[in-house]
Design an enzyme around this catalytic site. Structure first.
Site, PDB file in Angstrom:
ATOM      1  N   LYS A  13      42.359  37.317  47.225  1.00 25.15           N
ATOM      2  CA  LYS A  13      42.582  35.870  47.373  1.00 25.15           C
ATOM      3  C   LYS A  13      41.589  35.242  48.338  1.00 25.15           C
ATOM      4  O   LYS A  13      40.994  35.920  49.191  1.00 25.15           O
ATOM      5  CB  LYS A  13      44.011  35.591  47.840  1.00 25.15           C
ATOM      6  CG  LYS A  13      44.465  36.321  49.122  1.00 25.15           C
ATOM      7  CD  LYS A  13      44.044  35.700  50.413  1.00 25.15           C
ATOM      8  CE  LYS A  13      44.388  36.533  51.634  1.00 25.15           C
ATOM      9  NZ  LYS A  13      43.771  36.099  52.869  1.00 25.15           N
ATOM     10  N   ASP A 141      50.986  38.321  52.995  1.00 21.90           N
ATOM     11  CA  ASP A 141      50.165  37.969  51.828  1.00 21.90           C
ATOM     12  C   ASP A 141      50.600  38.699  50.560  1.00 21.90           C
ATOM     13  O   ASP A 141      50.041  38.456  49.488  1.00 21.90           O
ATOM     14  CB  ASP A 141      48.686  38.330  52.085  1.00 21.90           C
ATOM     15  CG  ASP A 141      48.028  37.412  53.108  1.00 21.90           C
ATOM     16  OD1 ASP A 141      48.542  36.307  53.346  1.00 21.90           O
ATOM     17  OD2 ASP A 141      46.978  37.812  53.651  1.00 21.90           O
TER      18      ASP A 141
HETATM   19  P1  ATP Z   1      44.451  39.950  55.037  1.00 24.92           P
HETATM   20  O1  ATP Z   1      43.455  39.021  54.466  1.00 24.92           O
HETATM   21  O2  ATP Z   1      45.699  40.088  54.179  1.00 24.92           O
HETATM   22  O3  ATP Z   1      44.750  39.723  56.487  1.00 24.92           O
HETATM   23  P2  ATP Z   1      42.436  41.964  54.958  1.00 24.92           P
HETATM   24  O4  ATP Z   1      41.930  41.720  53.576  1.00 24.92           O
HETATM   25  O5  ATP Z   1      41.625  41.425  56.079  1.00 24.92           O
HETATM   26  O6  ATP Z   1      43.902  41.430  55.020  1.00 24.92           O
HETATM   27  P3  ATP Z   1      42.999  44.682  54.215  1.00 24.92           P
HETATM   28  O7  ATP Z   1      41.775  45.238  53.593  1.00 24.92           O
HETATM   29  O8  ATP Z   1      44.067  44.206  53.314  1.00 24.92           O
HETATM   30  O9  ATP Z   1      42.582  43.516  55.199  1.00 24.92           O
HETATM   31  O10 ATP Z   1      43.657  45.783  55.188  1.00 24.92           O
HETATM   32  C1  ATP Z   1      43.537  45.798  56.557  1.00 24.92           C
HETATM   33  C2  ATP Z   1      44.017  47.092  57.256  1.00 24.92           C
HETATM   34  O11 ATP Z   1      45.042  47.771  56.549  1.00 24.92           O
HETATM   35  C3  ATP Z   1      42.906  48.089  57.467  1.00 24.92           C
HETATM   36  O12 ATP Z   1      42.877  48.338  58.846  1.00 24.92           O
HETATM   37  C4  ATP Z   1      43.278  49.334  56.726  1.00 24.92           C
HETATM   38  O13 ATP Z   1      43.003  50.505  57.474  1.00 24.92           O
HETATM   39  C5  ATP Z   1      44.768  49.196  56.476  1.00 24.92           C
HETATM   40  N1  ATP Z   1      45.176  49.626  55.108  1.00 24.92           N
HETATM   41  C6  ATP Z   1      46.284  50.294  54.756  1.00 24.92           C
HETATM   42  N2  ATP Z   1      46.370  50.459  53.430  1.00 24.92           N
HETATM   43  C7  ATP Z   1      45.282  49.892  52.904  1.00 24.92           C
HETATM   44  C8  ATP Z   1      44.817  49.720  51.580  1.00 24.92           C
HETATM   45  N3  ATP Z   1      45.479  50.209  50.504  1.00 24.92           N
HETATM   46  N4  ATP Z   1      43.670  49.050  51.409  1.00 24.92           N
HETATM   47  C9  ATP Z   1      43.007  48.548  52.478  1.00 24.92           C
HETATM   48  N5  ATP Z   1      43.379  48.685  53.743  1.00 24.92           N
HETATM   49  C10 ATP Z   1      44.523  49.353  53.980  1.00 24.92           C
END
Ligand code: ATP
Length: 307
Positions: A13, A141
């Site tokens: 998103k 989210d």
């Molecule tokens: P958001 O925008 O929802 O705040 P993001 O996109 O910045 O999230 P993600 O990649 O969703 O971040 O994930 C962040 C953290 O979650 C990382 O520190 C990662 O180690 C942990 N994590 C646990 N499971 C997963 C997964 N399946 N995919 C990605 N990260 C994961």
């Protein structure tokens, strides 16, 4: 005989609007978000197993993704099993295309996809409102990754209402080779607000999405949306990662209508006027050695796909 499997695709998103309220009692902030699901998908395949395991592959850097019980896909599967009384497990294969800690909700998409896939695999048939309740427990989210499209999120971002939207928007996403931690970006925002409390208007404890954004989405007009996009987390993200300022400037110099840090960053999303302009922008930014991909939105939420 091969184990039975289910394949679900769930989108990343972009927050085209994100306002953060003042800190409320429990330390959380209320937010007002306009979400758009975009065509950068996580592919999640689950198959029958006695216990829970996860395997992660992908086109993005997956070195920071845990492959044990800390992976949100396993948490999601266990939560559904506990809720429904299912006593078996699942082997979960996650193919990532959404940048990790990129502010695009990749982990949330994995969680939503896993809930849907396990429910189908196990035949637990949990009603949709109860699935959304589990999604909410997994993260703010996650409900949106489930529903997709265009939606307004309030409360912690997880109280969703659909937004009227037409047309398709063309995005160019500049992916960073580092991540930004969402809690750290919020902390930076709080520190900034405290330090400048004398000079800035206090944040509204119950923020709302600007009507300009709603109008732009309803009209399907990228020029209107470009003028209305806003993200309160952008300034703290730029503070923590000053190199993103140059990325934003580069996009705007090369024909983007506007650029915005997505969520807590560091992914920068550029809005283009149409698909051709997006392609030109992608070529220009690639020539400047940025890692860029194109995407369109809105797209549907988590869905089972036939292999
Ligand atoms: P958001 O925008 O929802 O705040 P993001 O996109 O910045 O999230 P993600 O990649 O969703 O971040 O994930 C962040 C953290 O979650 C990382 O520190 C990662 O180690 C942990 N994590 C646990 N499971 C997963 C997964 N399946 N995919 C990605 N990260 C994961």
């Amino acid at each position: 005989m091969a184990a039975r499997g289910v394949h679900v695709r769930a989108p990343g998103k972009i927050n085209v609007f994100l306002k953060v309220g003042s800190v409320i009692d429990d330390g959380y902030h209320d937010v007002a978000i306009a979400y758009q699901a975009v065509s950068l998908y996580e592919e999640v395949r689950v198959s029958e197993a006695d216990d829970f395991s996860v395997e992660v592959t992908g086109t993005v850097d997956i070195s920071r993704v845990p492959v044990d019980g800390a992976n949100i896909a396993i948490t999601a599967a266990r939560l559904l099993a506990a809720k429904t009384g299912y006593t078996g497990g699942a082997h979960i294969q996650v193919e990532k295309r959404v940048p990790v800690t990129g502010g695009m909700g990749g982990g949330s998409a994995d969680a939503a996809a896993t809930l849907l896939a396990c429910d189908a695999l196990w035949g637990t048939e949990l009603p949709r409102d109860e699935m959304l309740e589990l999604a909410r427990k997994l993260g703010a989210d996650v409900p949106f990754a489930f529903t997709g499209g265009t939606a307004i999120g309030t409360g912690r971002g997880d109280e969703l209402s659909p937004a009227l939207a037409q047309g398709s928007f063309s995005w160019v996403l500049a992916l960073a080779d580092f991540g930004l931690s969402t809690p750290e970006v919020y902390r930076e925002l709080d520190v900034h607000r405290e330090r400048h409390a004398q000079d800035i208007y206090p944040a509204d404890p119950r923020p709302v999405v600007d009507t300009d954004v709603l109008q732009a989405l309803r009209a399907g007009d990228p020029h209107m949306l470009a003028a209305a996009m806003h993200n309160d987390l952008q300034a703290p993200a730029l503070h923590l990662e000053p190199s993103l300022t140059g990325v934003l400037e580069l996009g705007e110099q090369n024909g983007a209508l506007a650029g915005i840090v997505s969520g807590s960053g560091p992914t920068v999303a550029f809005l283009a006027s149409d698909a051709d302009s997006a392609l030109e922008l992608q070529v220009a930014l690639s020539a400047s050695r940025l890692n860029v991909v194109r995407a369109t939105g809105p797209v549907h939420g988590a869905r089972i796909v036939g292999d």
